[in-house]
Design an enzyme around this catalytic site. Structure first.
Site, mmCIF file in Angstrom:
data_model
loop_
_atom_site.group_PDB
_atom_site.id
_atom_site.type_symbol
_atom_site.label_atom_id
_atom_site.label_comp_id
_atom_site.label_asym_id
_atom_site.label_seq_id
_atom_site.Cartn_x
_atom_site.Cartn_y
_atom_site.Cartn_z
ATOM 1 N N TYR A 125 0.853 -1.189 0.000
ATOM 2 C CA TYR A 125 0.000 0.000 0.000
ATOM 3 C C TYR A 125 0.887 1.237 0.000
ATOM 4 O O TYR A 125 1.842 1.312 0.768
ATOM 5 C CB TYR A 125 -0.889 -0.009 1.253
ATOM 6 C CG TYR A 125 -1.774 1.201 1.420
ATOM 7 C CD1 TYR A 125 -2.819 1.439 0.529
ATOM 8 C CD2 TYR A 125 -1.579 2.101 2.465
ATOM 9 C CE1 TYR A 125 -3.650 2.551 0.687
ATOM 10 C CE2 TYR A 125 -2.409 3.199 2.625
ATOM 11 C CZ TYR A 125 -3.443 3.428 1.735
ATOM 12 O OH TYR A 125 -4.266 4.518 1.902
ATOM 13 N N ASP A 220 9.167 2.637 -0.192
ATOM 14 C CA ASP A 220 8.146 3.274 0.629
ATOM 15 C C ASP A 220 8.402 2.848 2.073
ATOM 16 O O ASP A 220 8.022 1.760 2.494
ATOM 17 C CB ASP A 220 6.749 2.859 0.162
ATOM 18 C CG ASP A 220 5.650 3.541 0.977
ATOM 19 O OD1 ASP A 220 5.956 4.066 2.066
ATOM 20 O OD2 ASP A 220 4.494 3.536 0.523
ATOM 21 N N LYS A 248 4.393 8.673 8.942
ATOM 22 C CA LYS A 248 4.176 8.089 10.263
ATOM 23 C C LYS A 248 5.187 8.565 11.316
ATOM 24 O O LYS A 248 5.086 9.710 11.734
ATOM 25 C CB LYS A 248 4.070 6.568 10.116
ATOM 26 C CG LYS A 248 2.858 6.237 9.225
ATOM 27 C CD LYS A 248 2.342 4.831 9.218
ATOM 28 C CE LYS A 248 0.996 4.803 8.475
ATOM 29 N NZ LYS A 248 0.924 4.007 7.279
HETATM 30 C C1 LIG Z 1 0.311 4.580 5.883
HETATM 31 C C2 LIG Z 1 1.043 4.325 4.618
HETATM 32 C C3 LIG Z 1 1.007 5.209 3.531
HETATM 33 C C4 LIG Z 1 0.048 6.358 3.470
HETATM 34 O O1 LIG Z 1 0.273 7.323 4.416
HETATM 35 P P1 LIG Z 1 -0.938 8.327 4.809
HETATM 36 O O2 LIG Z 1 -0.286 9.328 5.685
HETATM 37 O O3 LIG Z 1 -1.972 7.466 5.482
HETATM 38 O O4 LIG Z 1 -1.457 8.903 3.542
HETATM 39 C C5 LIG Z 1 1.857 4.981 2.466
HETATM 40 N N1 LIG Z 1 2.676 3.927 2.443
HETATM 41 C C6 LIG Z 1 2.729 3.042 3.457
HETATM 42 C C7 LIG Z 1 3.705 1.913 3.392
HETATM 43 C C8 LIG Z 1 1.894 3.194 4.567
HETATM 44 O O5 LIG Z 1 1.894 2.272 5.534
#
Ligand SMILES: *Cc1c(COP(=O)(O)O)cnc(C)c1O
Length: 399
Positions: A125, A220, A248
């Site tokens: 994701y 990511d 995060k």
């Molecule tokens: C949470 C997440 C996102 C998206 O971040 P948001 O601040 O919720 O838009 C993107 N990549 C990964 C791996 C994530 O866990």
């Protein structure tokens, strides 16, 4: 609710609890119930809820103004902290969400390579970016959505999806589409199909295939950054991406994310370059204050030694009750006996059993993610007592 992952229907409850306050490893709902929290705002709260240093820093920043619309020193200081932690990141841009960071990274990679195609992995994701929603894991998997209506086919026609940990599939895709491939984007430890570590050689192979084809390697690290090591998965597995996405923990629990990488690529961003990217609240003073309050304390290696020790304790205790997959301070208890190497494996887990475990734990005041396809987020506020209580409650469920 304002984000579908907060719903509890997948685990058999019509309504989620509504949170009122958090303290350390605990979260309290509006009815006064107190839960031991393993969700931790889905990852950001590495020092726990209501962390004193973070709260003080945000309060002090707020006294000076909540947004400026002009550059501020704290943005530069936070950027310096990120650059110091991740040697592959020479320059960085701050934004407000991981989605925004991923979206901008894709645009930048496409501009830099003058190519359109993106290779992603099923179960990974990268925020709700149109082009990256295909087989996206997390809430998309929990709700059983294939992708999403409202995403034009034209937007996803350049997205190629491969199986996680399948080097052969990536190699043949690169052989077929390599010349048009702008980037390979990957969660270097997957967290959004439950925790799935990269197999030995997987990340290295992605690096080699990128190098051979001229595509950019994008990690990511929104979850893994500052969680599984200060320098994220790239430090832990010693693989260097061209671009990195952070979020995060980097924002200390406030709305902040970032993307960065090789200076040559980042220089293409406006105003120094021609790739447009902007944000009214980018580098917001409250968010940078929170990020700095957290990241500065992560320079101490004892933080990661301690998270590793506690993670190992949690893993050992849960191991008799399912398939535990853990890297550092992120772990998933899969309801299956078999290794989970990719999204197909994850989807074979017994989600009904997971739902029953969720309800069993919630009744005992323990809150795990309301989906099998997520992680338990260990923080420094989770002591041995919290870990052992969780293990005991899972054992009670099993017997
Ligand atoms: C949470 C997440 C996102 C998206 O971040 P948001 O601040 O919720 O838009 C993107 N990549 C990964 C791996 C994530 O866990």
């Amino acid at each position: 609710m304002n984000s579908p992952v907060r719903a509890m229907r997948a685990v058999g409850l019509d309504e989620p609890f509504f949170a009122r306050r958090g303290e350390g490893a605990y979260i309290e709902d509006v009815e006064g119930n107190r839960y031991l929290d393993w969700v931790m705002s889905w990852g950001p709260l590495i020092f726990g809820h209501g962390d004193r240093a973070t709260v003080d820093a945000v309060r002090a920043a707020a006294e000076l103004g909540t947004s400026f619309g002009a550059p501020s020193e704290a943005e530069v200081e936070l950027a310096a902290e990120i650059v110091d932690a991740l040697p592959s990141v020479e320059k960085v841009r701050l934004v407000s969400s991981g989605t925004e960071a991923a979206m901008s990274t894709v645009r930048l990679a496409r501009a830099f390579t003058s190519r359109d195609r993106i290779l992603k992995f099923a179960g990974c994701y990268h925020g709700h970016v149109d082009a990256l929603l295909a087989r996206a894991g997390s809430g998309v998997a929990t709700l059983g959505l294939p992708a999403s209506p409202g995403v034009p086919t034209a937007t996803t026609k350049d997205t190629i999806v491969c199986k996680y940990n399948d080097v052969d599939a990536v190699a043949s895709t690169v052989a077929e589409f390599g010349e048009g491939l702008a980037a390979i984007i990957v969660e270097p430890v997957a967290g959004n199909m439950g925790v799935v570590p990269p197999e030995p050689g997987f990340l290295e192979a992605l690096g080699q295939l990128c190098e051979a084809s001229g595509a950019l390697l994008v990690f990511d690290e929104v979850i893994t950054g500052f969680r599984i090591a200060r320098g994220g998965a790239q430090e832990r597995f010693a693989v260097t991406p061209d671009l990195t996405i952070l979020g995060k923990i980097a924002g200390g629990g406030l709305p902040l994310a970032a993307f960065g990488g090789r200076a040559e690529i980042m220089d293409r961003l406006a105003p120094s370059g021609d790739v447009y990217q902007a944000g009214t609240l980018s580098g917001n003073p409250l968010a940078t204050a929170a990020g700095l309050a957290v990241l500065r304390r992560l320079r101490d290696p004892a933080v990661y030694e301690e998270l590793e020790r506690r993670g190992a304790r949690l893993e050992a205790g849960l191991a008799p009750h399912g398939r535990v997959q853990r890297v550092g301070a992120m772990a998933t208890l899969f309801m299956t006996g078999d290794p989970v190497r990719n999204f197909d494996d994850a989807q074979r887990a017994d989600t009904e059993r997971y739902a029953a475990l969720f309800r069993h734990l919630l009744e005992r005041g323990i809150y795990i993610a309301p989906s099998q396809f997520e992680a338990m987020f260990l923080s420094l506020a989770h002591g041995d007592e919290e870990i052992d209580r969780t293990i005991q409650a899972v054992a009670d469920f099993d017997s």
